[in-house]
Design an enzyme around this catalytic site. Structure first.
Site, PDB file in Angstrom:
ATOM      1  N   ASP A 410      10.021   1.065  -6.297  1.00 46.00           N
ATOM      2  CA  ASP A 410      10.432  -0.229  -6.828  1.00 46.00           C
ATOM      3  C   ASP A 410       9.176  -0.937  -7.335  1.00 46.00           C
ATOM      4  O   ASP A 410       8.353  -1.402  -6.539  1.00 46.00           O
ATOM      5  CB  ASP A 410      11.120  -1.042  -5.730  1.00 46.00           C
ATOM      6  N   HIS A 411       9.038  -1.007  -8.650  1.00 48.16           N
ATOM      7  CA  HIS A 411       7.806  -1.529  -9.252  1.00 48.16           C
ATOM      8  C   HIS A 411       7.610  -3.023  -8.986  1.00 48.16           C
ATOM      9  O   HIS A 411       6.519  -3.563  -9.210  1.00 48.16           O
ATOM     10  CB  HIS A 411       7.818  -1.276 -10.766  1.00 48.16           C
ATOM     11  N   ARG A 412       8.633  -3.689  -8.484  1.00 49.73           N
ATOM     12  CA  ARG A 412       8.490  -5.109  -8.186  1.00 49.73           C
ATOM     13  C   ARG A 412       7.532  -5.339  -7.022  1.00 49.73           C
ATOM     14  O   ARG A 412       6.845  -6.365  -6.968  1.00 49.73           O
ATOM     15  CB  ARG A 412       9.858  -5.723  -7.862  1.00 49.73           C
TER      16      ARG A 412
END
Length: 438
Positions: A410-412
């Site tokens: 999850d790049h967040r």
């Protein structure tokens, strides 16, 4: 008369689908005896009789959708005919709950493999494990030594019910008792003859047509989980070829020793241990996002989910505290959980609280993929097919065992650079597997 209502069996459900009715009108049942089998998007459960008595009315049938509070049966128990009693409170604890899945579908329908598949390796698949049948039907078939592949299913979604097992047994007994007549000889086809298969021909000009099958609880959960993952998570996938030659050597040396203790030592056990130690080294991967409050949760526990393909759908049992377990103990857990998943005996506790998931899609021959994150986790590691590859090591050409790894994050809350460092960390442990035992 006691009215049996479909009650919330403890998972906050509101509706379910009747998979099988286990009794008929006129049957005398004991308290606690299973009455019907219900599927929901969270659990499968055999619902027991809350009282003893005779079945007077049955309001349900296989494939029917029911809601909490619906009167499914009436039992003559000698009580006041005007009584409208609810099922006893103990029913919740007495109900035999079998978990179908919890976000398991987002991992992808890849069967668990106790070994990482090596290219060109031939595997044998147990046909009965791919046949849809209720757990009770499987038990009855096993007791009667009946091959499920020979039974004609009549349940929803082509699932075999107990009644199908009994019908098959009855027809087999009837056929066995009939005298065998000698059939007239028929000419056998020559080596050059072929028998044309029966083909359903559809005219090119015919309008588009299709068959419809209602979604079961597993598929409904799959739709919900995959939609959530793809619409809410900003996912990216990094891939790396990993040299596991030393792990291969160590497993070869220890395999027979483990087998003597009844342990099937697998590559997957080494991989999960390497992942667990890497998560301990890099806690910024073992995280969840509390986006409503703009916070990142650093998980204290390291619980590894493993994808298992079962006759009832995909499940992800969880190896809890994997960082505290040895490679041998993880191997035992893999076998135990995979067998329980295939037998439909997983508890909800064994299906929840994963902080990271491993998906072995190499078991179906894939090298690379983009595995989907099992929300609310933030990362998942995909294991590809191991192959033997010539590589130059210190100027010398050597045969090495290479395993492709694909990691989706999850790049967040996980940066790409950290994902790369994590894959290198896993590779370091697998290239020096003695570190896994320290």
């Amino acid at each position: 008369m006691f009215k049996v209502k479909f009650a919330d069996i403890g998972e906050g459900l509101t509706e379910g689908t009747v998979a099988e009715v286990l009794v008929k009108v006129g049957d005398v049942v004991k308290e606690g005896q299973s009455l019907y089998f219900v599927e929901t998007d969270k659990v499968n459960s055999e619902i027991p009789a809350p009282v003893a008595g005779k079945i007077a009315v049955i309001n349900i049938k296989a494939g029917q959708e029911i809601k909490v509070g619906d009167v499914v049966m009436e039992i003559e128990d000698g009580s006041d005919t005007s009584a409208t009693s609810e099922p006893k409170a103990e029913t919740k604890s007495e109900a035999k709950v079998e978990v179908v899945e919890e976000n398991a579908s987002v991992v992808g329908a890849t069967p668990v493999s106790n070994d990482v598949i090596v290219r060109k390796q031939t595997t044998t698949v147990n046909k009965s494990s791919t046949i849809k049948a209720t757990p009770l039907a499987r038990k009855v078939a096993a007791d009667l030594n009946i091959d499920l592949s020979l039974v004609t299913p009549t349940g929803p979604n082509q699932r075999i019910l107990v009644a199908d097992i009994k019908n098959h047994q009855a027809s087999s007994t009837q056929l066995a008792s009939q005298p065998i007549s000698q059939p007239a000889p028929t000419p056998s086809p020559s080596a050059h003859q072929t028998i044309a298969p029966t083909i359903k021909v559809v005219e090119p000009s015919a309008p588009l047509s299709w068959d419809e099958v209602p979604m079961n609880g597993v598929r409904k959960a799959t739709v919900k989980a995959m939609t959530k993952s793809h619409t809410e998570i900003a996912a990216f996938t990094g891939m790396k070829n990993t040299d596991i030659t030393e792990t291969h050597k160590m497993r070869t040396e220890l395999k027979d020793h483990a087998a003597a203790s009844g342990i099937k030592l697998t590559y997957l056990a080494f991989i999960i241990k390497a992942v667990a130690k890497s998560l301990r080294d890099m806690p910024n991967i073992n995280v969840r996002g509390d986006f409503a409050n703009n916070k990142i949760q650093f998980m204290h526990n390291i619980n590894i989910g493993i994808a298992v393909d079962t006759p009832n759908g995909l499940m992800v049992p969880v190896i809890k505290g994997a960082d505290h377990l040895s490679v041998f103990e993880i191997a035992i857990k893999i076998s135990e959980l995979a067998n329980k998943a295939k037998d439909g005996k997983l508890t909800r506790a064994e299906m929840t609280e994963a902080t990271f998931t491993v998906s072995n899609f190499g078991s179906v021959g894939l090298d690379y993929a983009t595995p989907i994150i099992n929300s609310p986790e933030s990362a998942i590691l995909g294991v590809g097919t191991m192959s033997q590859t010539p590589l130059y090591i210190n100027g010398e050409l050597q045969k090495r065992f290479i395993m492709p790894l694909s990691m989706t994050c999850d790049h967040r809350i996980i940066d790409g650079a950290d994902a790369g460092r994590f894959l290198i960390k896993v590779q370091d442990y697998l290239s020096k597997p003695v570190l896994l035992f320290m």
